[in-house]
Design a protein around this motif. Structure first.
Motif, PDB file in Angstrom:
ATOM      1  N   ARG A  14     -13.581 -13.360  10.271  1.00 32.64           N
ATOM      2  CA  ARG A  14     -14.933 -12.826  10.045  1.00 32.64           C
ATOM      3  C   ARG A  14     -14.949 -11.891   8.843  1.00 32.64           C
ATOM      4  O   ARG A  14     -15.823 -11.970   8.000  1.00 32.64           O
ATOM      5  N   SER A  15     -13.971 -10.992   8.771  1.00 34.29           N
ATOM      6  CA  SER A  15     -13.909 -10.065   7.640  1.00 34.29           C
ATOM      7  C   SER A  15     -13.609 -10.793   6.337  1.00 34.29           C
ATOM      8  O   SER A  15     -14.115 -10.430   5.284  1.00 34.29           O
ATOM      9  N   PHE A  16     -12.764 -11.811   6.409  1.00 34.01           N
ATOM     10  CA  PHE A  16     -12.371 -12.518   5.198  1.00 34.01           C
ATOM     11  C   PHE A  16     -13.460 -13.441   4.666  1.00 34.01           C
ATOM     12  O   PHE A  16     -13.553 -13.671   3.478  1.00 34.01           O
ATOM     13  N   ARG A  17     -14.284 -13.995   5.548  1.00 42.95           N
ATOM     14  CA  ARG A  17     -15.174 -15.058   5.109  1.00 42.95           C
ATOM     15  C   ARG A  17     -16.662 -14.847   5.396  1.00 42.95           C
ATOM     16  O   ARG A  17     -17.485 -15.453   4.723  1.00 42.95           O
ATOM     17  N   ILE A  18     -17.016 -14.006   6.370  1.00 40.36           N
ATOM     18  CA  ILE A  18     -18.412 -13.927   6.807  1.00 40.36           C
ATOM     19  C   ILE A  18     -19.037 -12.553   6.573  1.00 40.36           C
ATOM     20  O   ILE A  18     -20.137 -12.445   6.040  1.00 40.36           O
ATOM     21  N   ASN A  19     -18.346 -11.509   6.985  1.00 41.63           N
ATOM     22  CA  ASN A  19     -18.917 -10.157   6.935  1.00 41.63           C
ATOM     23  C   ASN A  19     -18.984  -9.613   5.513  1.00 41.63           C
ATOM     24  O   ASN A  19     -18.188  -9.981   4.659  1.00 41.63           O
ATOM     25  N   PHE A  20     -19.905  -8.688   5.315  1.00 40.46           N
ATOM     26  CA  PHE A  20     -19.947  -7.922   4.070  1.00 40.46           C
ATOM     27  C   PHE A  20     -18.972  -6.766   4.226  1.00 40.46           C
ATOM     28  O   PHE A  20     -19.088  -5.985   5.174  1.00 40.46           O
ATOM     29  N   GLU A  21     -18.009  -6.661   3.336  1.00 35.81           N
ATOM     30  CA  GLU A  21     -16.956  -5.654   3.441  1.00 35.81           C
ATOM     31  C   GLU A  21     -16.750  -4.968   2.093  1.00 35.81           C
ATOM     32  O   GLU A  21     -17.051  -5.527   1.044  1.00 35.81           O
ATOM     33  N   LEU A  22     -16.212  -3.756   2.157  1.00 39.90           N
ATOM     34  CA  LEU A  22     -15.787  -3.021   0.962  1.00 39.90           C
ATOM     35  C   LEU A  22     -14.347  -2.588   1.166  1.00 39.90           C
ATOM     36  O   LEU A  22     -13.983  -2.071   2.222  1.00 39.90           O
ATOM     37  N   THR A  23     -13.535  -2.779   0.152  1.00 42.14           N
ATOM     38  CA  THR A  23     -12.137  -2.380   0.207  1.00 42.14           C
ATOM     39  C   THR A  23     -11.791  -1.630  -1.065  1.00 42.14           C
ATOM     40  O   THR A  23     -12.173  -2.040  -2.160  1.00 42.14           O
ATOM     41  N   SER A  24     -11.093  -0.521  -0.901  1.00 38.91           N
ATOM     42  CA  SER A  24     -10.614   0.256  -2.043  1.00 38.91           C
ATOM     43  C   SER A  24      -9.153  -0.089  -2.279  1.00 38.91           C
ATOM     44  O   SER A  24      -8.335  -0.002  -1.364  1.00 38.91           O
ATOM     45  N   LEU A  25      -8.842  -0.481  -3.495  1.00 41.60           N
ATOM     46  CA  LEU A  25      -7.453  -0.680  -3.901  1.00 41.60           C
ATOM     47  C   LEU A  25      -7.020   0.610  -4.576  1.00 41.60           C
ATOM     48  O   LEU A  25      -7.627   1.038  -5.556  1.00 41.60           O
ATOM     49  N   LEU A  26      -6.014   1.254  -4.026  1.00 40.19           N
ATOM     50  CA  LEU A  26      -5.563   2.563  -4.504  1.00 40.19           C
ATOM     51  C   LEU A  26      -4.233   2.407  -5.223  1.00 40.19           C
ATOM     52  O   LEU A  26      -3.184   2.322  -4.599  1.00 40.19           O
ATOM     53  N   TYR A  27      -4.295   2.354  -6.532  1.00 41.63           N
ATOM     54  CA  TYR A  27      -3.090   2.215  -7.349  1.00 41.63           C
ATOM     55  C   TYR A  27      -2.558   3.600  -7.689  1.00 41.63           C
ATOM     56  O   TYR A  27      -2.570   4.026  -8.828  1.00 41.63           O
ATOM     57  N   ASP A  28      -2.129   4.292  -6.658  1.00 42.25           N
ATOM     58  CA  ASP A  28      -1.649   5.665  -6.813  1.00 42.25           C
ATOM     59  C   ASP A  28      -0.526   5.873  -5.811  1.00 42.25           C
ATOM     60  O   ASP A  28      -0.763   5.847  -4.602  1.00 42.25           O
ATOM     61  N   SER A  29       0.678   6.072  -6.296  1.00 42.67           N
ATOM     62  CA  SER A  29       1.819   6.188  -5.384  1.00 42.67           C
ATOM     63  C   SER A  29       1.716   7.426  -4.502  1.00 42.67           C
ATOM     64  O   SER A  29       2.182   7.409  -3.365  1.00 42.67           O
ATOM     65  N   GLY A  30       1.101   8.501  -5.001  1.00 42.00           N
ATOM     66  CA  GLY A  30       0.921   9.695  -4.168  1.00 42.00           C
ATOM     67  C   GLY A  30       0.039   9.416  -2.966  1.00 42.00           C
ATOM     68  O   GLY A  30       0.376   9.780  -1.828  1.00 42.00           O
ATOM     69  N   LEU A  31      -1.098   8.771  -3.197  1.00 40.89           N
ATOM     70  CA  LEU A  31      -1.981   8.397  -2.088  1.00 40.89           C
ATOM     71  C   LEU A  31      -1.297   7.396  -1.165  1.00 40.89           C
ATOM     72  O   LEU A  31      -1.401   7.503   0.066  1.00 40.89           O
ATOM     73  N   ALA A  32      -0.597   6.446  -1.741  1.00 43.83           N
ATOM     74  CA  ALA A  32       0.096   5.451  -0.928  1.00 43.83           C
ATOM     75  C   ALA A  32       1.143   6.116  -0.037  1.00 43.83           C
ATOM     76  O   ALA A  32       1.281   5.779   1.139  1.00 43.83           O
ATOM     77  N   GLN A  33       1.860   7.103  -0.573  1.00 46.56           N
ATOM     78  CA  GLN A  33       2.863   7.797   0.235  1.00 46.56           C
ATOM     79  C   GLN A  33       2.213   8.648   1.326  1.00 46.56           C
ATOM     80  O   GLN A  33       2.742   8.744   2.431  1.00 46.56           O
ATOM     81  N   ASP A  34       1.063   9.251   1.036  1.00 47.81           N
ATOM     82  CA  ASP A  34       0.330  10.003   2.065  1.00 47.81           C
ATOM     83  C   ASP A  34      -0.113   9.073   3.190  1.00 47.81           C
ATOM     84  O   ASP A  34       0.012   9.407   4.377  1.00 47.81           O
ATOM     85  N   LEU A  35      -0.649   7.913   2.831  1.00 46.70           N
ATOM     86  CA  LEU A  35      -1.072   6.944   3.841  1.00 46.70           C
ATOM     87  C   LEU A  35       0.121   6.424   4.631  1.00 46.70           C
ATOM     88  O   LEU A  35       0.035   6.212   5.848  1.00 46.70           O
ATOM     89  N   HIS A  36       1.247   6.238   3.959  1.00 46.83           N
ATOM     90  CA  HIS A  36       2.470   5.807   4.636  1.00 46.83           C
ATOM     91  C   HIS A  36       2.920   6.862   5.659  1.00 46.83           C
ATOM     92  O   HIS A  36       3.326   6.525   6.775  1.00 46.83           O
ATOM     93  N   ALA A  37       2.845   8.122   5.286  1.00 49.05           N
ATOM     94  CA  ALA A  37       3.217   9.210   6.199  1.00 49.05           C
ATOM     95  C   ALA A  37       2.281   9.238   7.413  1.00 49.05           C
ATOM     96  O   ALA A  37       2.733   9.432   8.548  1.00 49.05           O
TER      97      ALA A  37
END
Length: 181
Positions: A120-143
């Protein structure tokens, strides 16, 4: 910080999120972590997750053990055995319905948005996704992911083998409905 917003839905390229996730997992070198409330992957996503695990990438899925759509929960669970056999780590979070949708790739970049890992998310629903090309943010999310994981239960082959007849039936029926979920 470099951020890219990706819109998807029936009025956009309908498979953009699916393609982004497939590419993210395929490009991963060390680890990819998924947090999603609804895990109902299509065959291509299953194969991509398994392939990453086979090539030595640590693939971790964190899914709530309870949600408001029992069929989606059991459709996801119907894939657990296959995922575990390839080395994918599956965890269920018992304390609440986690509604975050987060993917962290190699602690280098991440995806955060409204899309679940389902058709549904891939093909039907209206969705917004943020791509975060920031290793600091990625490490915070990983933590944050690791913190939630420390409170979750790792799924094992033995737990799946111990499912009751009703649970096995629920997984089988939900798997049949997966393309519609």
């Amino acid at each position: 910080r470099l951020v890219q917003i990706v819109a998807s839905g029936p009025d956009e390229k309908p498979d953009v999120l699916d393609q982004l996730l497939l590419a993210a997992v395929s490009d991963s070198r060390h680890a990819v972590s998924f947090l999603t409330p609804y895990f109902v992957p299509d065959r291509a996503m299953l194969l991509t997750l398994k392939s990453a695990a086979y090539r030595g990438v640590r693939v971790r899925l964190l899914i709530p053990s309870r949600n408001n759509h029992w069929m989606a929960l059991w459709a996801g669970r119907s894939n657990y055995q296959e995922l575990l056999e390839s080395g994918v780590e599956v965890y269920e979070y018992p304390h609440a319905l986690l509604h975050s949708k987060v993917v962290v790739v190699d602690r280098r970049w991440a995806m955060v948005g409204s899309a679940n890992m389902d058709e549904r998310s891939f093909r039907i629903n209206f969705e917004l996704t943020s791509l975060l090309y920031d290793s600091g943010l990625a490490q915070d999310l990983h933590a944050d992911f690791d913190h939630l994981l420390s409170q979750a239960r790792r799924i094992t082959h033995e737990q799946i083998a111990g499912w009751t007849y009703g649970q096995t039936l629920a997984a089988g029926l939900a798997r049949l409905a997966s393309p519609m979920l």
